[in-house]
Design a protein around this motif. Sequence first.
Motif, PDB file in Angstrom:
ATOM      1  N   THR B 140      13.167 -11.443  14.661  1.00 33.26           N
ATOM      2  CA  THR B 140      13.176 -10.303  13.875  1.00 33.26           C
ATOM      3  C   THR B 140      11.901  -9.299  14.225  1.00 33.26           C
ATOM      4  O   THR B 140      11.987  -8.221  14.635  1.00 33.26           O
ATOM      5  CB  THR B 140      13.196 -10.777  12.335  1.00 33.26           C
ATOM      6  N   ALA B 141      10.732 -10.383  14.494  1.00 38.28           N
ATOM      7  CA  ALA B 141       9.516  -9.688  14.697  1.00 38.28           C
ATOM      8  C   ALA B 141       9.638  -8.986  16.352  1.00 38.28           C
ATOM      9  O   ALA B 141       9.239  -7.886  16.431  1.00 38.28           O
ATOM     10  CB  ALA B 141       8.588 -10.702  14.719  1.00 38.28           C
ATOM     11  N   THR B 142      10.384  -9.734  17.221  1.00 37.29           N
ATOM     12  CA  THR B 142      10.315  -9.216  18.712  1.00 37.29           C
ATOM     13  C   THR B 142      11.250  -7.754  18.406  1.00 37.29           C
ATOM     14  O   THR B 142      11.022  -7.087  19.348  1.00 37.29           O
ATOM     15  CB  THR B 142      10.903 -10.159  19.561  1.00 37.29           C
ATOM     16  N   SER B 143      12.380  -7.973  17.958  1.00 32.91           N
ATOM     17  CA  SER B 143      13.232  -6.792  17.731  1.00 32.91           C
ATOM     18  C   SER B 143      12.610  -5.571  17.081  1.00 32.91           C
ATOM     19  O   SER B 143      12.732  -4.497  17.723  1.00 32.91           O
ATOM     20  CB  SER B 143      14.643  -6.946  16.881  1.00 32.91           C
ATOM     21  N   ALA B 144      11.990  -5.829  16.233  1.00 25.28           N
ATOM     22  CA  ALA B 144      11.232  -4.722  15.560  1.00 25.28           C
ATOM     23  C   ALA B 144      10.082  -4.133  16.549  1.00 25.28           C
ATOM     24  O   ALA B 144      10.000  -2.713  16.858  1.00 25.28           O
ATOM     25  CB  ALA B 144      10.498  -4.966  14.134  1.00 25.28           C
ATOM     26  N   LEU B 145       9.338  -4.992  17.341  1.00 24.72           N
ATOM     27  CA  LEU B 145       8.479  -4.477  18.531  1.00 24.72           C
ATOM     28  C   LEU B 145       9.103  -3.628  19.388  1.00 24.72           C
ATOM     29  O   LEU B 145       8.698  -2.478  19.710  1.00 24.72           O
ATOM     30  CB  LEU B 145       7.754  -5.423  18.763  1.00 24.72           C
TER      31      LEU B 145
END
Lengths: 229, 229
Positions: B140-145
Motif C-alpha cells: 500500500t505504501a509503495t503504491s501510494a508513493l
Amino acid sequence: MASRTRAEALSRERIVEAAVALLDADGERGLTFRTLTERLATGPGAIYWHVANKGELLAAATDSVIAGALTTEAVGSSPEDEIRAVALGLFEAIERHPWLSPQLALQLSRSPWGSVTPRIFESVGQRVSALGVPQDTWFTATSALVHYIFGAAAQNAANSRVLGSGVDRAEFLRAAANAWEELDPGEYPFLRSIAGEARDHDDREQFLAGVDLILAGIAVAGPGGSTRP
Amino acid sequence: MASRTRAEALSRERIVEAAVALLDADGERGLTFRTLTERLATGPGAIYWHVANKGELLAAATDSVIAGALTTEAVGSSPEDEIRAVALGLFEAIERHPWLSPQLALQLSRSPWGSVTPRIFESVGQRVSALGVPQDTWFTATSALVHYIFGAAAQNAANSRVLGSGVDRAEFLRAAANAWEELDPGEYPFLRSIAGEARDHDDREQFLAGVDLILAGIAVAGPGGSTRP
DNA sequence: ACCTGAACACCGTTCAAGT
DNA sequence: ACCTGAACACCGTTCAAGT
C-alpha cells in the motif's frame, strides 16, 4: 443509408453519448470517425460541425463520465468518509470504463487546467479543506489523494480488463504472484517479498487502504507543518 | 539514399535510441515509422525485424529512459532520504522527457506487469521495506508513493511544456491563478481558495511536500495498522 | 539472418457543394 | 445554420523479393 432512421437532430451531446458507447464496447480503438458516423448515420463533416477534433471528443467523453461519477456522492458523516466515498466512486467509474485511465492521464499531462482535473480536484479539495488542517497543506494533500486515486484505479482497471476476458481471478493472481516470485532474487527482492500477499487481496480494500494511508499523513503532517527535518 | 552513410548495423538498441531522440525533439507525434526510417536510413521492414510493433517500441523507449533515471540513485543516509532522491530522479526524468508521462500511464493501465512498473515499484519498495514498518503495509505504501510520483510529475511536465514555448513562468502562474479565481464561486470554492498560493510556489518543493506527506502517513499508519475505525 | 521498398488497409481531417 | 460525402495526406503494418 436512406433506410437508416435518423433518430433526431445531431447534437454535441448525442455525439459524445455515442462516443462513450463505442469506447465502452471496444476501448479506444473502437472509437473512429468511421464507426461514429456509421452509428450516427451521418458523414464526418456533420461531426466536425459540433466537435473541433478527436481530442476534444475524447476529452468531452471523459468529462461526461467523470461528471456523472462525481454527482453520485453519498453524503457521509465525516469529511474522511466523504473522501473515501468520492475516491471509491472514481475507482468504480474507471473500473466500469477502463478507457478512462489513459484518458485521464492524457488530460492531466496535456492540459491540467482543462475541465476534468479541476472538477476532481474541487470535489476532493472541498472535503480536504473540511478536515481542519492548515490551509497551506490543502493543495499538497489534495494532489496526493487525486494522483493516488488515478494511478491505483488505472492499475486495477488493467487487471480487471484481463480478468474480463474469461480468465479466472484466482488463477490470474496466482500466475502474477508466481511470475513475481520467479524474478531474479538479486534484482527484485522487494517484489518477491510481497508476491505472497498479492495472491489473495481484495482490490477495493487494498485501494481504500491507500486512501487511509494518505489521510493519516494529512492528519499528522497538517498541524505540525512539514515533517522534513 | 546511397549518399547517406550507414553508421553501423541496425540493432534494437540503435532503434530505441533513435526513437527516444525523436520523442525528445517533437513529442509522441514526432515518432513515426517514416521519421524513424529516415533517421536510420532504412526501410520499415528493417525496423520490424527488430521490433514487433510501435507499442513495443514506445515501451522500450520508456523502459530505457526510466532505467537510466533509476540507476543514478544518490545513496542517502536514511531510507526516507533515499525515497526522496528516487522520487526526485523520476520527477526530473519526466520533466526532461515529457512524453514519458502519458507513456507511463499507458504502461500502467495496459500491462502493469510489464518491465517499467516493476522496476519502479522495486526501487521504491526496497526503501519502503527499510523504513521499519510492518510488511503488510509495504505494498500500500509503495503504491501510494509511486502513483503520486507519476501523477504529480505528469502535471508538472504539462506546465513546463507550456513554459518551454517561450512563456514567462511568473506570468503563466498568474494567468492560471487568475483563471481559477474567475471560476464560479458557488461551484469551485476550493480551487478559488487555493488560487493565491498557487501563484508563487516552487514545483520541486511542492512535489517533495507531497512525498513527505505520504511518508508521514506511512510512519503513523504503519505500527498501528489501519487508521480506519 | 537481415534488409529493401512498394503496396495495403485504415485513419483524422478538409471542403466545395447542398439544404 | 447545419449536413453530405468524396477526396487528401498520413499512418502502422505486411510481404515478396533480395543479399
